[in-house]
Design a protein around this motif. Structure first.
Motif, mmCIF file in Angstrom:
data_model
loop_
_atom_site.group_PDB
_atom_site.id
_atom_site.type_symbol
_atom_site.label_atom_id
_atom_site.label_comp_id
_atom_site.label_asym_id
_atom_site.label_seq_id
_atom_site.Cartn_x
_atom_site.Cartn_y
_atom_site.Cartn_z
ATOM 1 N N UNK A 22 0.792 -0.553 -0.206
ATOM 2 C CA UNK A 22 -0.048 -0.539 -0.223
ATOM 3 C C UNK A 22 1.169 1.511 -0.260
ATOM 4 N N UNK A 23 0.150 2.746 -0.338
ATOM 5 C CA UNK A 23 1.035 4.106 -0.544
ATOM 6 C C UNK A 23 0.692 4.567 0.253
ATOM 7 N N UNK A 24 -0.306 4.288 0.834
ATOM 8 C CA UNK A 24 -0.657 5.359 2.968
ATOM 9 C C UNK A 24 -0.133 4.235 3.966
ATOM 10 N N UNK A 25 0.552 4.047 4.737
ATOM 11 C CA UNK A 25 1.199 4.330 5.878
ATOM 12 C C UNK A 25 0.329 3.630 7.054
ATOM 13 N N UNK A 26 0.449 2.211 6.971
ATOM 14 C CA UNK A 26 -0.844 2.088 7.587
ATOM 15 C C UNK A 26 -0.512 1.796 9.397
ATOM 16 N N UNK A 27 0.436 1.059 9.512
ATOM 17 C CA UNK A 27 1.185 1.159 10.316
ATOM 18 C C UNK A 27 0.287 0.347 11.665
ATOM 19 N N UNK A 28 -0.306 -1.242 10.921
ATOM 20 C CA UNK A 28 -0.688 -2.035 11.559
ATOM 21 C C UNK A 28 0.429 -2.631 12.555
ATOM 22 N N UNK A 29 -0.045 -3.071 14.343
ATOM 23 C CA UNK A 29 0.672 -4.610 13.960
ATOM 24 C C UNK A 29 -0.519 -5.352 14.693
ATOM 25 N N UNK A 30 -0.293 -6.816 15.830
ATOM 26 C CA UNK A 30 -0.571 -7.922 15.654
ATOM 27 C C UNK A 30 -1.233 -7.414 16.881
ATOM 28 N N UNK A 31 -3.167 -7.553 15.880
ATOM 29 C CA UNK A 31 -3.826 -7.190 17.728
ATOM 30 C C UNK A 31 -4.890 -8.210 17.189
ATOM 31 N N UNK A 313 -10.884 -7.448 26.385
ATOM 32 C CA UNK A 313 -10.729 -5.925 25.285
ATOM 33 C C UNK A 313 -9.711 -6.239 24.586
ATOM 34 N N UNK A 314 -9.616 -5.576 23.884
ATOM 35 C CA UNK A 314 -8.604 -5.884 22.739
ATOM 36 C C UNK A 314 -7.347 -5.709 22.629
ATOM 37 N N UNK A 315 -6.586 -6.277 22.171
ATOM 38 C CA UNK A 315 -5.166 -6.032 22.909
ATOM 39 C C UNK A 315 -3.985 -6.096 22.116
ATOM 40 N N UNK A 316 -3.267 -4.621 21.375
ATOM 41 C CA UNK A 316 -2.257 -4.711 20.083
ATOM 42 C C UNK A 316 -0.876 -4.958 20.927
ATOM 43 N N UNK A 317 -0.311 -5.987 20.174
ATOM 44 C CA UNK A 317 1.227 -5.858 20.580
ATOM 45 C C UNK A 317 2.103 -5.755 20.087
ATOM 46 N N UNK A 318 2.907 -5.150 20.158
ATOM 47 C CA UNK A 318 3.804 -3.919 19.480
ATOM 48 C C UNK A 318 4.889 -4.897 19.144
ATOM 49 N N UNK A 319 5.284 -4.897 18.398
ATOM 50 C CA UNK A 319 5.772 -6.106 17.366
ATOM 51 C C UNK A 319 7.053 -4.430 17.453
ATOM 52 N N UNK A 320 8.091 -5.221 17.160
ATOM 53 C CA UNK A 320 9.858 -5.087 16.846
ATOM 54 C C UNK A 320 9.772 -3.526 15.614
ATOM 55 N N UNK A 321 9.909 -2.668 14.557
ATOM 56 C CA UNK A 321 10.204 -2.554 13.652
ATOM 57 C C UNK A 321 11.082 -1.280 13.438
ATOM 58 N N UNK A 322 12.094 -2.021 14.168
ATOM 59 C CA UNK A 322 13.669 -2.026 13.915
ATOM 60 C C UNK A 322 14.624 -3.509 13.859
ATOM 61 N N UNK A 323 14.640 -2.797 12.576
ATOM 62 C CA UNK A 323 15.713 -4.272 12.897
ATOM 63 C C UNK A 323 16.579 -4.946 13.423
ATOM 64 N N UNK A 324 16.647 -5.507 13.835
ATOM 65 C CA UNK A 324 17.645 -6.138 14.755
ATOM 66 C C UNK A 324 18.476 -7.279 14.421
ATOM 67 N N UNK A 325 19.974 -7.223 15.206
ATOM 68 C CA UNK A 325 20.455 -8.478 14.670
ATOM 69 C C UNK A 325 21.191 -9.365 15.549
ATOM 70 N N UNK A 326 21.493 -10.444 15.552
ATOM 71 C CA UNK A 326 22.051 -11.620 16.589
ATOM 72 C C UNK A 326 23.679 -10.971 15.998
ATOM 73 N N UNK A 327 24.584 -10.337 17.225
ATOM 74 C CA UNK A 327 25.905 -10.912 17.576
ATOM 75 C C UNK A 327 26.547 -12.014 17.391
#
Length: 329
Positions: A22-31, A313-327
């Motif tokens: 999509x071209x519009x930033x939807x910014x969803x999370x697992x809910x 009640x609804x729960x939104x789980x905030x997934x990390x949206x910044x790249x993570x690396x395993x050192x």
């Protein structure tokens, strides 16, 4: 835009996967949407109370939740994709029917249907009215791919007043044109195969393959819906079948990697970037939802557990949206 595939593992797990392009930033999370969640249709302010809990990609828009895909506690999964130029809706509510805006249909199906058969039984009770989606401020032209534990895969394309179920024998869906066109278009790619082509003679000259992969010559490489449909169907058909759920999710991400759109590659006529904002995968048997965003390749997971089913009640789980690396050092 968007691409969806439905796959089965060797131990009989069924997974519905999709890209959200999509071209519009939807910014969803697992809910997670709980049992007995009550919501009001924007069409005529009719109130509905869901009986089933479900988890998917969503977000709160004003006072209502928007959900683009998900799996419920009975193992029914669904994803909505765009169908511009083909989707048609009604202009007003119809007495005696359940009247929904297009973006509300998933809320009702996941919250009230346990199987594809139940969806088919109730689909004639539904009237879709063309109302604008919050925040987007447009009437979203949608169609839906729906699956369950039986392995049945169907789609709903609102091209007529009465909604109907279409069987999906390919387990693939993209965007416009309608589904039947994409099925017929596969006949143009009968020559595409995983196996290498043999050398060919031209007079006294024997032409040898440049390298491996000659069987895939002619496989389309662009990002139009027909090209993505063919690529997804081909990779889905020929990839080594996964042993279990974990490898099934890995397979789904490998297949969808062939159709995911990076930023800057597809630009709309308005100058916006159309790109794959996330990939979601739903396992019907484990009631699990897998998610990763454009900016982080790590896959997050939410499973509908007994404890989660007790939430009211609804729960939104905030997934990390910044790249993570395993050192490693």
């Amino acid at each position: 835009m968007c691409t969806s595939i439905f796959t089965k593992t060797k131990d009989n797990k069924h997974l519905l996967s999709r890209t959200m392009d999509f071209s519009f930033p939807l910014d969803p999370s697992p809910t997670y949407m709980p049992r007995n969640y009550t919501w009001v249709s924007e069409v005529n302010e009719q109130s509905f109370t869901n009986s089933l809990g479900f988890v998917g990609a969503g977000r709160l828009l004003g006072s209502s939740y928007f959900v683009a895909d998900g799996v419920n506690e009975k193992g029914l999964s669904i994803a909505e994709l765009y169908l511009p130029g083909e989707a048609t809706y009604q202009t007003e509510a119809e007495q005696g029917k359940k009247n929904f805006a297009p973006h509300e249909l998933i809320l009702w199906i996941l919250g009230n249907c346990a199987t594809v058969e139940e969806v088919a039984e109730h689909i004639k009770e539904i009237n879709l009215v063309g109302l604008k989606a919050p925040m987007l401020n447009i009437i979203t032209p949608l169609h839906w791919i729906i699956t369950d534990e039986s392995g049945r895969c169907v789609i709903i394309e609102p091209t007529e007043k009465e909604l109907k179920i279409k069987e999906n024998p390919v387990g693939t869906m993209t965007n416009t044109p309608c589904f039947e066109w994409h099925i017929n278009n596969l006949r143009n790619y009968l020559h595409v195969r995983p196996a290498q082509y043999e050398p060919a003679s031209f007079g006294d000259y024997v032409a040898l393959p440049f390298s491996q992969g000659t069987g895939t010559m002619g496989l389309p490489g662009g990002y139009t819906p027909p090209e993505r449909f063919v690529r997804a169907a081909f990779f889905k058909e020929h990839i080594d079948q996964a042993q279990d759920e974990a490898t099934g999710v890995t397979n789904a991400y490998h297949i969808l990697a062939t159709v995911r759109i990076p930023k800057g590659i597809v630009v709309t006529s308005e100058g916006a970037q159309d790109y794959s904002q996330y990939v979601g995968t739903m396992c019907n048997e484990s009631r699990s939802y897998y998610f990763n965003s454009y900016d982080n390749s790590q896959i997050a997971k939410v499973t509908i557990t007994d404890d989660l089913l007790e939430v009211d009640k609804p729960i939104t789980f905030m997934a990390d949206k910044i790249e993570t690396f395993k050192t490693l050092n």
